[in-house]
Motif scaffolding. Structure first.
Motif, short mmCIF file in Angstrom:
data_model
loop_
_atom_site.label_atom_id
_atom_site.label_comp_id
_atom_site.label_asym_id
_atom_site.label_seq_id
_atom_site.Cartn_x
_atom_site.Cartn_y
_atom_site.Cartn_z
N LYS A 40 0.85 -1.18 0.00
CA LYS A 40 0.00 0.00 0.00
C LYS A 40 0.89 1.23 0.00
O LYS A 40 1.91 1.27 0.69
CB LYS A 40 -0.90 0.01 1.25
CG LYS A 40 -1.72 1.27 1.45
CD LYS A 40 -2.48 1.20 2.78
CE LYS A 40 -3.22 2.49 3.05
NZ LYS A 40 -3.91 2.49 4.37
N SER A 55 3.28 -1.34 8.81
CA SER A 55 2.64 -0.13 8.30
C SER A 55 3.28 1.09 8.92
O SER A 55 3.84 1.02 10.02
CB SER A 55 1.14 -0.15 8.62
OG SER A 55 0.50 -1.26 8.04
N GLU A 80 4.93 8.76 -4.37
CA GLU A 80 4.50 8.82 -5.77
C GLU A 80 5.47 8.04 -6.66
O GLU A 80 6.69 8.16 -6.53
CB GLU A 80 4.41 10.27 -6.22
CG GLU A 80 3.78 10.44 -7.59
CD GLU A 80 3.61 11.91 -7.97
OE1 GLU A 80 3.25 12.17 -9.13
OE2 GLU A 80 3.84 12.77 -7.10
N THR A 98 0.44 7.29 4.02
CA THR A 98 0.42 6.01 4.73
C THR A 98 0.89 4.90 3.79
O THR A 98 0.67 4.96 2.58
CB THR A 98 -0.98 5.68 5.26
OG1 THR A 98 -1.90 5.61 4.15
CG2 THR A 98 -1.44 6.74 6.24
N TRP A 99 1.52 3.87 4.36
CA TRP A 99 2.08 2.79 3.54
C TRP A 99 2.07 1.48 4.31
O TRP A 99 1.95 1.45 5.54
CB TRP A 99 3.51 3.12 3.09
CG TRP A 99 4.43 3.53 4.21
CD1 TRP A 99 4.71 4.80 4.63
CD2 TRP A 99 5.19 2.66 5.09
NE1 TRP A 99 5.57 4.79 5.69
CE2 TRP A 99 5.90 3.50 5.98
CE3 TRP A 99 5.33 1.28 5.20
CZ2 TRP A 99 6.73 2.98 6.98
CZ3 TRP A 99 6.16 0.77 6.18
CH2 TRP A 99 6.85 1.62 7.06
N ASP A 148 -0.26 5.34 -0.20
CA ASP A 148 -1.27 6.35 -0.47
C ASP A 148 -0.65 7.74 -0.54
O ASP A 148 0.38 8.02 0.08
CB ASP A 148 -2.34 6.35 0.63
CG ASP A 148 -3.18 5.08 0.60
OD1 ASP A 148 -3.17 4.39 -0.44
OD2 ASP A 148 -3.84 4.78 1.63
N VAL A 149 -1.33 8.62 -1.26
CA VAL A 149 -0.85 9.99 -1.41
C VAL A 149 -0.90 10.73 -0.07
O VAL A 149 -0.24 11.75 0.11
CB VAL A 149 -1.68 10.75 -2.46
CG1 VAL A 149 -1.41 10.20 -3.85
CG2 VAL A 149 -3.18 10.70 -2.12
N ASN A 150 -1.72 10.22 0.86
CA ASN A 150 -1.79 10.89 2.18
C ASN A 150 -0.61 10.52 3.08
O ASN A 150 -0.54 10.96 4.23
CB ASN A 150 -3.11 10.55 2.88
CG ASN A 150 -3.25 9.07 3.21
OD1 ASN A 150 -2.34 8.28 2.97
ND2 ASN A 150 -4.40 8.69 3.76
N LYS A 168 3.95 5.76 8.31
CA LYS A 168 3.55 7.06 7.78
C LYS A 168 4.77 7.77 7.19
O LYS A 168 5.91 7.39 7.41
CB LYS A 168 2.96 7.94 8.90
CG LYS A 168 1.76 7.36 9.62
CD LYS A 168 1.32 8.29 10.75
CE LYS A 168 0.11 7.74 11.49
NZ LYS A 168 -0.31 8.65 12.60
#
Length: 380
Positions: free
Chosen positions: A315, A332, A343, A321-322, A317-319, A334
């Motif tokens: 995962k 997981s 990106e 989080t991974w 995300d552009v916010n 941030k």
């Protein structure tokens, strides 16, 4: 003749050297062994306030200074301690105590005199590693007690420091050595005596039993704890030592010190394995805790640890989080503002994530919340 009863030995060396006592109406006294007369033990006995006793037990005042507090308080010279516990033949003295030749030399702090004899005896009886801690919060000044919230926080802080000390010790071993160790429950302590006699004392036993030689995996952790406490009286040396353990262990140690400051208490501990000749001991007095907190609080990211993760990206995300899947499991985290962008990363591709893991303690619960912050990434 006044009746004074010995209630507690505060320091023992070839006999009770410093004692606590009470009279029939609950008055508090401190007794100090002085030079014998006609081969008979003698004590200097002085009336003291409960708060003065607490400050002495906590290491805030030395023995001589405490005896000289309250000049108008009566003092005695007595014989030894009878089998009944009564201090024999206390004779009231008329002159000023500060002009007598019975006072001890300056500088004797009870907090530095941990002997741990009880700890060693318990370790041998239980055939396991045993650790004892003692504290002197303000509520213990007049009687043997501690606030529930203080005790709960104390137990949690001690277990957390030991847990991270064990993790730090294991990282110093080779991968093969770590794999050969049965680490289940090795970092856990069990409370076996929740309120021992004396100042408020708690006795722990390693949750995992010792091996056939009486040696415990827990010893790895407590040897690291000893290193942290070694220079408690010197904030400069203590800072250098804690920096060597920078990471979750250092952070847990700093949180313990802050707890001591907030609770207005010091802490003493001793630990032993069955085969020890003498126990190992350490302490931080109430007066030492504040300078240590001030020194350690100036170090940025003291409690953070570097973590390297290699695996497939699950995962991103552009916010910010991974999630990444590694052979050890999924992790997981941030990305902080200004951190590396996610990106262009491809789900399912393999990457090396270099992270900083930080721990935040949930106030009032003792629970730790860990967060991984991504510092940089590269494909592998």
């Amino acid at each position: 003749m006044k009746s004074i009863l010995h209630t507690k030995t505060l320091f023992y060396y070839d006999g009770p050297q410093v004692i606590e006592a009470r009279d029939a109406i609950g008055g508090h006294y401190l007794g100090v062994m002085v030079a014998p007369e006609n081969d008979q033990d003698r004590y200097l006995v002085k009336g003291v306030s409960p708060e003065s006793l607490r400050r002495f037990r906590a290491g805030l005042v030395d023995l001589r200074s405490m005896l000289l507090e309250d000049d108008d308080t009566e003092w005695f010279v007595s014989g030894g301690i009878a089998a009944s516990g009564e201090i024999s033949k206390p004779v009231a003295q008329r002159g000023p105590l500060d002009q007598s030749d019975l006072l001890p030399e300056p500088g004797f702090l009870l907090h530095d005199q941990a002997t741990g004899d009880e700890t060693l005896r318990e370790a041998r009886e239980r055939n396991n590693l045993v650790m004892e801690i003692s504290v002197e919060p303000p509520e213990a000044a007049t009687e043997h007690r501690i606030r529930v919230v203080t005790l709960a926080a104390l137990l949690q802080h001690v277990q957390t420091v030991v847990k991270h000390a064990y993790g730090t010790a294991l990282r110093g071993l080779s991968l093969d050595a770590r794999r050969a160790i049965d680490k289940s429950d090795a970092h856990l302590l069990d409370v076996v005596v929740p309120a021992a006699a004396g100042s408020f004392r708690v006795l722990f036993e390693a949750a995992k039993g010792a091996d056939l030689l009486g040696q415990s995996e827990m010893a790895r952790a407590l040897e690291r704890v000893d290193q942290l406490f070694e220079h408690a009286a010197d904030p400069v040396k203590a800072l250098a030592t804690v920096k060597e353990h920078k990471g979750h262990l250092a952070g847990a140690y700093l949180r313990l010190l802050r707890f001591l400051v907030e609770s207005r208490t010091g802490i003493r501990y001793s630990w032993a394995e069955p085969g020890f000749v003498i126990p190992k001991t350490g302490c931080v007095s109430e007066s030492q805790a504040r300078p240590l907190v001030d020194a350690l609080s100036g170090v940025s990211n003291l409690g953070a640890e570097s973590v390297s993760l290699v695996g497939a990206l699950k995962k991103g995300d552009v916010n910010g989080t991974w999630r990444i899947s590694t052979p050890e499991g999924e992790y997981s985290g941030k990305v902080r503002d200004g951190g590396p962008s996610l990106e262009g990363l491809k789900i399912g591709s393999s990457y090396r994530f270099s992270c900083m893991e930080e721990i935040e303690e949930v106030e009032g619960t003792g629970r730790e919340v860990r967060t991984l912050y991504l510092l940089e990434h590269e494909p592998v």
